[in-house]
Design a protein around this motif. Structure first.
Motif, mmCIF file in Angstrom:
data_model
loop_
_atom_site.group_PDB
_atom_site.id
_atom_site.type_symbol
_atom_site.label_atom_id
_atom_site.label_comp_id
_atom_site.label_asym_id
_atom_site.label_seq_id
_atom_site.Cartn_x
_atom_site.Cartn_y
_atom_site.Cartn_z
ATOM 1 N N ASN A 33 -128.707 -69.018 3.827
ATOM 2 C CA ASN A 33 -128.149 -70.363 3.879
ATOM 3 C C ASN A 33 -127.357 -70.554 5.164
ATOM 4 O O ASN A 33 -127.138 -69.618 5.913
ATOM 5 N N ALA A 37 -123.245 -73.555 2.251
ATOM 6 C CA ALA A 37 -124.410 -73.473 1.361
ATOM 7 C C ALA A 37 -124.289 -74.529 0.265
ATOM 8 O O ALA A 37 -124.025 -75.673 0.562
ATOM 9 N N TYR A 41 -132.332 -73.710 0.406
ATOM 10 C CA TYR A 41 -132.858 -74.139 1.706
ATOM 11 C C TYR A 41 -134.389 -74.166 1.679
ATOM 12 O O TYR A 41 -135.051 -73.290 2.211
ATOM 13 N N GLY A 57 -134.869 -68.425 -2.493
ATOM 14 C CA GLY A 57 -133.625 -68.930 -1.932
ATOM 15 C C GLY A 57 -132.660 -69.268 -3.043
ATOM 16 O O GLY A 57 -133.059 -69.414 -4.208
ATOM 17 N N ASP A 59 -128.621 -71.307 -4.125
ATOM 18 C CA ASP A 59 -127.536 -72.219 -3.756
ATOM 19 C C ASP A 59 -126.211 -71.458 -3.604
ATOM 20 O O ASP A 59 -125.190 -72.047 -3.312
ATOM 21 N N THR A 60 -126.218 -70.174 -3.814
ATOM 22 C CA THR A 60 -125.078 -69.245 -3.738
ATOM 23 C C THR A 60 -124.031 -69.461 -4.829
ATOM 24 O O THR A 60 -122.939 -68.939 -4.735
ATOM 25 N N TRP A 81 -120.804 -66.505 -3.113
ATOM 26 C CA TRP A 81 -121.129 -67.139 -1.836
ATOM 27 C C TRP A 81 -121.039 -66.124 -0.698
ATOM 28 O O TRP A 81 -121.920 -66.046 0.151
ATOM 29 N N GLY A 116 -126.270 -67.466 6.574
ATOM 30 C CA GLY A 116 -127.379 -66.578 6.227
ATOM 31 C C GLY A 116 -127.334 -65.277 7.008
ATOM 32 O O GLY A 116 -127.729 -64.225 6.510
#
Length: 179
Positions: A33, A37, A41, A57, A59-60, A81, A116
């Motif tokens: 991300n 984030a 992504y 992927g 969204d954390t 995150w 990222g």
């Protein structure tokens, strides 16, 4: 065509795995991300899928719709995150791939820039067995100094809002640069 799997792990970490319906290259490419984030992504996942990778992927663990960034005050979400969200989705993603194709990925790669890149560095340091290869582009490390630089850069505009360029000034500047 591809198989799209959506899932949630560890209470709030949303993730997706995309699996090519045909021409899977036998590898996994998980994407990182940027910024704070808060969303998956897709624009990073799509090229990996087009190259034949199964891809994933996350969204954390929080939503980009939270404009107050309240997740920074929650230790568990901050840890997801900052360190664990990629690790948390890696095992389940590999299991999803195994269930879909009947075999695990031959190689697994992680690719990310900015935040990222920081996720890549955390993977390499804390979870080195998750991936066979890790690409850390411009890792956003040393957040205390990074945030201070943002504040320092924004301060003059905050003190003198009239100094900000408006849309017409930005357009004129753009035209001048292109000329």
């Amino acid at each position: 065509g591809f198989c799209r799997v959506t899932a949630v792990i560890d209470r709030t970490v949303h993730f997706e795995a995309w699996l090519p319906a045909r021409r899977w290259n036998s590898d996994l490419e998980t994407v990182g991300n940027g910024g704070f984030a808060g969303s998956i992504y897709y624009f990073e996942m799509a090229p990996a899928l087009q190259e034949g990778y199964a891809t994933a992927g996350t969204d954390t663990g929080h939503s980009a719709n939270d404009t107050t960034n309240a997740f920074l005050s929650d230790k568990a979400t901050l840890r997801e995150w900052g360190r664990t969200s990629i690790h948390l989705i890696t095992g389940p993603t590999k299991a999803i791939i195994h269930a879909f194709y009947g075999r695990r990925p031959r190689y697994a790669y992680f690719v990310g820039g900015s935040t990222g890149g920081d996720q890549a560095m955390a993977e390499a340091e804390y979870f080195p067995d998750d991936y066979n290869g890790i690409v850390a582009r411009s890792p956003g490390l040393d957040y205390a100094h990074l945030m201070m630089s943002f504040i320092h850069t924004a301060r003059p505009s905050a003190q003198n809002p009239a100094a900000l360029l408006g849309p017409s000034q930005e357009s004129a500047l753009n035209r001048a640069v292109l000329r």
